[in-house]
Design a protein around this motif. Structure first.
Motif, PDB file in Angstrom:
ATOM      1  N   LEU A  36       1.082  -0.965  -0.236  1.00  0.00           N
ATOM      2  CA  LEU A  36      -0.459  -0.319   0.582  1.00  0.00           C
ATOM      3  C   LEU A  36       0.951   1.139  -0.388  1.00  0.00           C
ATOM      4  O   LEU A  36       0.951   2.175  -0.531  1.00  0.00           O
ATOM      5  CB  LEU A  36      -1.171  -0.358   1.255  1.00  0.00           C
ATOM      6  CG  LEU A  36      -2.320  -0.959   1.459  1.00  0.00           C
ATOM      7  CD1 LEU A  36      -3.081  -1.034   2.409  1.00  0.00           C
ATOM      8  CD2 LEU A  36      -3.050  -0.528   0.171  1.00  0.00           C
ATOM      9  N   GLN A  37       1.790   1.018   0.833  1.00  0.00           N
ATOM     10  CA  GLN A  37       2.865   2.380   0.864  1.00  0.00           C
ATOM     11  C   GLN A  37       3.127   2.624  -0.314  1.00  0.00           C
ATOM     12  O   GLN A  37       3.545   3.810  -0.733  1.00  0.00           O
ATOM     13  CB  GLN A  37       3.646   1.982   1.518  1.00  0.00           C
ATOM     14  CG  GLN A  37       3.121   2.315   3.281  1.00  0.00           C
ATOM     15  CD  GLN A  37       4.560   1.959   4.506  1.00  0.00           C
ATOM     16  OE1 GLN A  37       5.298   1.610   4.006  1.00  0.00           O
ATOM     17  NE2 GLN A  37       4.080   2.156   5.807  1.00  0.00           N
ATOM     18  N   GLN A  38       3.985   1.363  -0.804  1.00  0.00           N
ATOM     19  CA  GLN A  38       4.379   1.765  -2.798  1.00  0.00           C
ATOM     20  C   GLN A  38       3.470   2.359  -3.707  1.00  0.00           C
ATOM     21  O   GLN A  38       3.973   3.393  -4.202  1.00  0.00           O
ATOM     22  CB  GLN A  38       5.066   0.238  -2.847  1.00  0.00           C
ATOM     23  CG  GLN A  38       6.047   0.395  -4.555  1.00  0.00           C
ATOM     24  CD  GLN A  38       5.959  -0.914  -4.757  1.00  0.00           C
ATOM     25  OE1 GLN A  38       5.626  -2.013  -3.921  1.00  0.00           O
ATOM     26  NE2 GLN A  38       6.966  -1.788  -5.641  1.00  0.00           N
ATOM     27  N   LEU A  39       2.685   1.766  -3.390  1.00  0.00           N
ATOM     28  CA  LEU A  39       1.443   2.186  -4.565  1.00  0.00           C
ATOM     29  C   LEU A  39       1.517   3.328  -4.327  1.00  0.00           C
ATOM     30  O   LEU A  39       0.910   5.029  -4.774  1.00  0.00           O
ATOM     31  CB  LEU A  39      -0.314   1.913  -4.082  1.00  0.00           C
ATOM     32  CG  LEU A  39      -0.365   0.145  -4.810  1.00  0.00           C
ATOM     33  CD1 LEU A  39      -1.047  -0.748  -4.647  1.00  0.00           C
ATOM     34  CD2 LEU A  39       0.162   0.022  -6.366  1.00  0.00           C
ATOM     35  N   SER A  40       1.059   3.784  -3.104  1.00  0.00           N
ATOM     36  CA  SER A  40       0.970   5.469  -2.712  1.00  0.00           C
ATOM     37  C   SER A  40       1.651   6.296  -2.762  1.00  0.00           C
ATOM     38  O   SER A  40       1.650   7.183  -3.404  1.00  0.00           O
ATOM     39  CB  SER A  40       0.542   5.337  -0.952  1.00  0.00           C
ATOM     40  OG  SER A  40       0.005   6.806  -0.726  1.00  0.00           O
ATOM     41  N   ASN A  41       2.763   6.204  -3.093  1.00  0.00           N
ATOM     42  CA  ASN A  41       3.827   6.346  -3.361  1.00  0.00           C
ATOM     43  C   ASN A  41       4.302   6.729  -4.815  1.00  0.00           C
ATOM     44  O   ASN A  41       5.264   7.550  -5.098  1.00  0.00           O
ATOM     45  CB  ASN A  41       5.483   6.278  -2.801  1.00  0.00           C
ATOM     46  CG  ASN A  41       5.855   6.085  -1.263  1.00  0.00           C
ATOM     47  OD1 ASN A  41       4.734   7.034  -0.387  1.00  0.00           O
ATOM     48  ND2 ASN A  41       6.691   5.519  -0.419  1.00  0.00           N
ATOM     49  N   GLU A  42       3.996   5.916  -6.214  1.00  0.00           N
ATOM     50  CA  GLU A  42       3.541   6.197  -7.049  1.00  0.00           C
ATOM     51  C   GLU A  42       2.981   6.630  -7.790  1.00  0.00           C
ATOM     52  O   GLU A  42       2.597   7.567  -8.760  1.00  0.00           O
ATOM     53  CB  GLU A  42       3.441   4.871  -7.724  1.00  0.00           C
ATOM     54  CG  GLU A  42       4.357   3.263  -7.388  1.00  0.00           C
ATOM     55  CD  GLU A  42       4.218   2.119  -7.429  1.00  0.00           C
ATOM     56  OE1 GLU A  42       3.160   1.751  -8.304  1.00  0.00           O
ATOM     57  OE2 GLU A  42       4.620   1.116  -7.639  1.00  0.00           O
ATOM     58  N   GLY A  43       2.131   7.662  -6.747  1.00  0.00           N
ATOM     59  CA  GLY A  43       1.032   8.520  -7.853  1.00  0.00           C
ATOM     60  C   GLY A  43      -0.648   8.977  -7.189  1.00  0.00           C
ATOM     61  O   GLY A  43      -0.457   8.402  -5.862  1.00  0.00           O
ATOM     62  N   ASP A  44      -0.744   9.046  -8.205  1.00  0.00           N
ATOM     63  CA  ASP A  44      -2.321   9.422  -7.656  1.00  0.00           C
ATOM     64  C   ASP A  44      -3.032   7.563  -7.766  1.00  0.00           C
ATOM     65  O   ASP A  44      -3.028   6.672  -7.912  1.00  0.00           O
ATOM     66  CB  ASP A  44      -3.352   9.673  -9.124  1.00  0.00           C
ATOM     67  CG  ASP A  44      -4.280   9.974  -8.684  1.00  0.00           C
ATOM     68  OD1 ASP A  44      -5.174  10.075  -7.681  1.00  0.00           O
ATOM     69  OD2 ASP A  44      -5.470  10.243  -9.611  1.00  0.00           O
ATOM     70  N   ILE A  45      -4.232   7.534  -6.407  1.00  0.00           N
ATOM     71  CA  ILE A  45      -4.451   6.282  -5.962  1.00  0.00           C
ATOM     72  C   ILE A  45      -5.639   6.255  -6.126  1.00  0.00           C
ATOM     73  O   ILE A  45      -6.557   5.474  -5.697  1.00  0.00           O
ATOM     74  CB  ILE A  45      -3.659   5.664  -4.646  1.00  0.00           C
ATOM     75  CG1 ILE A  45      -4.250   7.328  -3.482  1.00  0.00           C
ATOM     76  CG2 ILE A  45      -2.392   5.651  -4.736  1.00  0.00           C
ATOM     77  CD1 ILE A  45      -4.182   6.590  -1.973  1.00  0.00           C
ATOM     78  N   SER A  46      -6.228   7.865  -6.450  1.00  0.00           N
ATOM     79  CA  SER A  46      -7.960   7.817  -6.425  1.00  0.00           C
ATOM     80  C   SER A  46      -8.568   6.668  -7.192  1.00  0.00           C
ATOM     81  O   SER A  46      -9.992   6.356  -6.917  1.00  0.00           O
ATOM     82  CB  SER A  46      -8.596   9.362  -7.056  1.00  0.00           C
ATOM     83  OG  SER A  46      -7.972   9.513  -8.603  1.00  0.00           O
ATOM     84  N   ASP A  47      -7.946   6.470  -8.421  1.00  0.00           N
ATOM     85  CA  ASP A  47      -8.562   5.620  -9.526  1.00  0.00           C
ATOM     86  C   ASP A  47      -8.075   4.663  -9.546  1.00  0.00           C
ATOM     87  O   ASP A  47      -7.480   4.195 -10.590  1.00  0.00           O
ATOM     88  CB  ASP A  47      -9.450   6.390 -10.456  1.00  0.00           C
ATOM     89  CG  ASP A  47      -9.302   5.155 -11.545  1.00  0.00           C
ATOM     90  OD1 ASP A  47     -10.740   4.758 -10.856  1.00  0.00           O
ATOM     91  OD2 ASP A  47     -10.409   5.921 -12.415  1.00  0.00           O
ATOM     92  N   ASN A  48      -7.280   3.619  -8.547  1.00  0.00           N
ATOM     93  CA  ASN A  48      -6.262   1.995  -8.747  1.00  0.00           C
ATOM     94  C   ASN A  48      -7.174   1.892  -8.281  1.00  0.00           C
ATOM     95  O   ASN A  48      -7.231   1.588  -6.615  1.00  0.00           O
ATOM     96  CB  ASN A  48      -4.959   3.039  -8.038  1.00  0.00           C
ATOM     97  CG  ASN A  48      -3.887   1.923  -8.125  1.00  0.00           C
ATOM     98  OD1 ASN A  48      -3.673   0.786  -8.478  1.00  0.00           O
ATOM     99  ND2 ASN A  48      -2.255   2.810  -8.199  1.00  0.00           N
ATOM    100  N   SER A  49      -6.871   0.125  -9.348  1.00  0.00           N
ATOM    101  CA  SER A  49      -7.733  -0.272  -8.682  1.00  0.00           C
ATOM    102  C   SER A  49      -7.293  -1.815  -7.544  1.00  0.00           C
ATOM    103  O   SER A  49      -7.899  -2.529  -6.793  1.00  0.00           O
ATOM    104  CB  SER A  49      -8.266  -1.093  -9.840  1.00  0.00           C
ATOM    105  OG  SER A  49      -7.653  -1.743 -10.736  1.00  0.00           O
TER     106      SER A  49
END
Length: 156
Positions: A36-49
């Motif tokens: 989750l931290q990695q995905l959050s650091n990669e950018g916009d999570i608002s529309d990330n399945s």
């Protein structure tokens, strides 16, 4: 105040739950948090399945941790006492069905039932039908799929 019923577990069932709890706490949850931290650091999570799926998996893992902790707090480990020739909680029962197929099951509480591991609940149609029976007895099981007969080959 409502008193919760104790959960009766076999020694093996308790050990499996403790192992699952340890795996969830030390491996799965940290891995999911890291992802989750990695995905959050990669950018916009608002529309990330993938982010949403991982978050949901974390919620389920944490719920399972709470469930196992709750079960273990109420756990009473059974020991095979008394008659070993009568099917009871913790018995290992070998049966033969009408087609000659042999299966072996351990009769357990609902909390540790796992059909894939051959551990069936005393509350299942088969488990309930076997309780109190002996080797040589035939039991008729009424299940949603119809009626099945089993002959008990052995009880350990």
């Amino acid at each position: 105040m409502v008193r919760e019923r104790p959960v009766v577990l076999t020694l093996e069932g308790k050990a499996q739950l403790e192992h699952e709890l340890e795996q969830l706490r030390s491996v799965k949850v940290p891995m999911l948090v890291s992802r989750l931290q990695q995905l959050s650091n990669e950018g916009d999570i608002s529309d990330n399945s993938e982010y949403e799926d991982t978050k949901e998996e974390l919620v389920l893992a944490e719920a399972r941790i709470r469930e196992i902790e709750h079960i273990l707090r109420r756990a009473q480990v059974i020991t095979q006492e008394g008659r070993r020739d009568v099917v009871q909680l913790g018995s290992r029962v070998t049966v033969v069905d009408e087609e000659g197929i042999t299966e072996t099951w351990v009769i357990v509480s609902p909390e540790e039932a796992n059909a894939m591991q051959g551990r069936i609940s005393i509350e299942s149609p088969v488990g309930a039908a076997l309780l109190g029976k002996r080797a040589g007895d035939t039991v008729v099981v009424q299940a949603p799929g119809g009626e099945t007969r089993f002959r008990i080959q052995s009880v350990e």
